[in-house]
Design an enzyme around this catalytic site. Sequence first.
Site, mmCIF file in Angstrom:
data_model
loop_
_atom_site.group_PDB
_atom_site.id
_atom_site.type_symbol
_atom_site.label_atom_id
_atom_site.label_comp_id
_atom_site.label_asym_id
_atom_site.label_seq_id
_atom_site.Cartn_x
_atom_site.Cartn_y
_atom_site.Cartn_z
ATOM 1 N N ASP A 119 22.203 50.678 40.704
ATOM 2 C CA ASP A 119 23.395 50.282 39.960
ATOM 3 C C ASP A 119 23.116 49.118 39.021
ATOM 4 O O ASP A 119 23.692 49.028 37.932
ATOM 5 C CB ASP A 119 24.532 49.936 40.929
ATOM 6 C CG ASP A 119 24.152 48.900 41.968
ATOM 7 O OD1 ASP A 119 22.943 48.747 42.269
ATOM 8 O OD2 ASP A 119 25.057 48.232 42.503
ATOM 9 N N GLY B 289 28.690 53.467 45.647
ATOM 10 C CA GLY B 289 28.597 52.087 46.097
ATOM 11 C C GLY B 289 28.900 51.964 47.575
ATOM 12 O O GLY B 289 29.301 52.935 48.232
ATOM 13 N N SER C 52 31.346 50.332 49.005
ATOM 14 C CA SER C 52 32.784 50.420 49.292
ATOM 15 C C SER C 52 33.446 51.617 48.635
ATOM 16 O O SER C 52 34.311 52.265 49.230
ATOM 17 C CB SER C 52 33.498 49.137 48.839
ATOM 18 O OG SER C 52 33.004 48.009 49.522
ATOM 19 N N HIS C 53 33.069 51.911 47.403
ATOM 20 C CA HIS C 53 33.706 52.998 46.665
ATOM 21 C C HIS C 53 32.662 53.858 45.949
ATOM 22 O O HIS C 53 31.577 53.380 45.603
ATOM 23 C CB HIS C 53 34.699 52.449 45.626
ATOM 24 C CG HIS C 53 35.872 51.755 46.230
ATOM 25 N ND1 HIS C 53 35.886 50.402 46.494
ATOM 26 C CD2 HIS C 53 37.080 52.230 46.640
ATOM 27 C CE1 HIS C 53 37.049 50.069 47.034
ATOM 28 N NE2 HIS C 53 37.786 51.164 47.133
ATOM 29 N N THR C 54 33.037 55.100 45.734
ATOM 30 C CA THR C 54 32.256 56.006 44.897
ATOM 31 C C THR C 54 33.094 56.322 43.660
ATOM 32 O O THR C 54 34.226 56.795 43.771
ATOM 33 C CB THR C 54 31.911 57.307 45.639
ATOM 34 O OG1 THR C 54 31.064 57.000 46.752
ATOM 35 C CG2 THR C 54 31.192 58.281 44.725
ATOM 36 N N THR D 127 48.510 26.857 54.088
ATOM 37 C CA THR D 127 47.209 27.448 54.425
ATOM 38 C C THR D 127 46.883 28.632 53.516
ATOM 39 O O THR D 127 45.763 28.763 53.024
ATOM 40 C CB THR D 127 47.204 27.903 55.893
ATOM 41 O OG1 THR D 127 47.380 26.754 56.733
ATOM 42 C CG2 THR D 127 45.890 28.573 56.251
#
Length: 266
Positions: free
Chosen positions: A114, A8, A10-12, A190
């Site tokens: 995916d 992916g 961001s990550h594998t 906030t």
Amino acid sequence: MYLVVDIGNSHTVTGMYDGERLLDQWRLKSDAKSTADELAIRYHSLFSMAGIDKGKIRGIVIASVVPTLETAWLADCRRHFATELERDIVVVSYDRLKSLIKVALDNPQEVGADRLVNAIAAHHLKPCKQIVIDFGTAITFDCVTETCTYLGGTILPGIAISLEALASRTAKLPHIDVSEAPPRIIGKSTVQAMKSGILYGYGAMIDGLVGGIKKEMAPAVGEDFRVVATGGMATLIAPFSSSIDLIDPMLTLTGLSVIYRKTVLS
């Protein structure tokens, strides 16, 4: 044994299987600049720590949305595994999956690997009309029928992208951690307001999209219909959505295992 690889943005995520049994799995950051040798050092060390003999790996299936990493993985497999493994390296694509799923799009080739893997996994686990929501770098909604026809879906920015945009494009909004929910929707600070906006906001957005998609899929009264969530942020958002029926963090690995067993072993 065989290795499944979900690359992916961001990550594998990788998993080692023996038949249908998942022996071990690892989740590491995706680095598009990684070389084949760097991947070999990293993953062969993980295999060693898990007591897995890489010489017993008889196949590999790869789904990737990062072309440079896909190239590096293929080079790693061809260089550092047995040469006879070459014929059992599966790279997920629509052409390879035609026997498992029908894609009802004008251009089936453009669907992310995916997304097809998740649809196949969901149908394998329960053949019914359903929506698969993958909470990754982007959030994808994928619609699959009871006959495993992929209808399409929606794509929207992921939670991390939205948080980064708020902090980087505004002068006074900070980077925040949304792992802890605010006590109420109306934020009294906030940070509370930002947490509320992300968690309750994404939850409401998911429910709205699911409602609209369900109308278009038009399940009959009493017909099985479910919404499955997967991906790194699924457990974070699920409590704020009333539409999610099931969280399956291993859904993509399951799909890759099904693909390997049905396209190589069968």
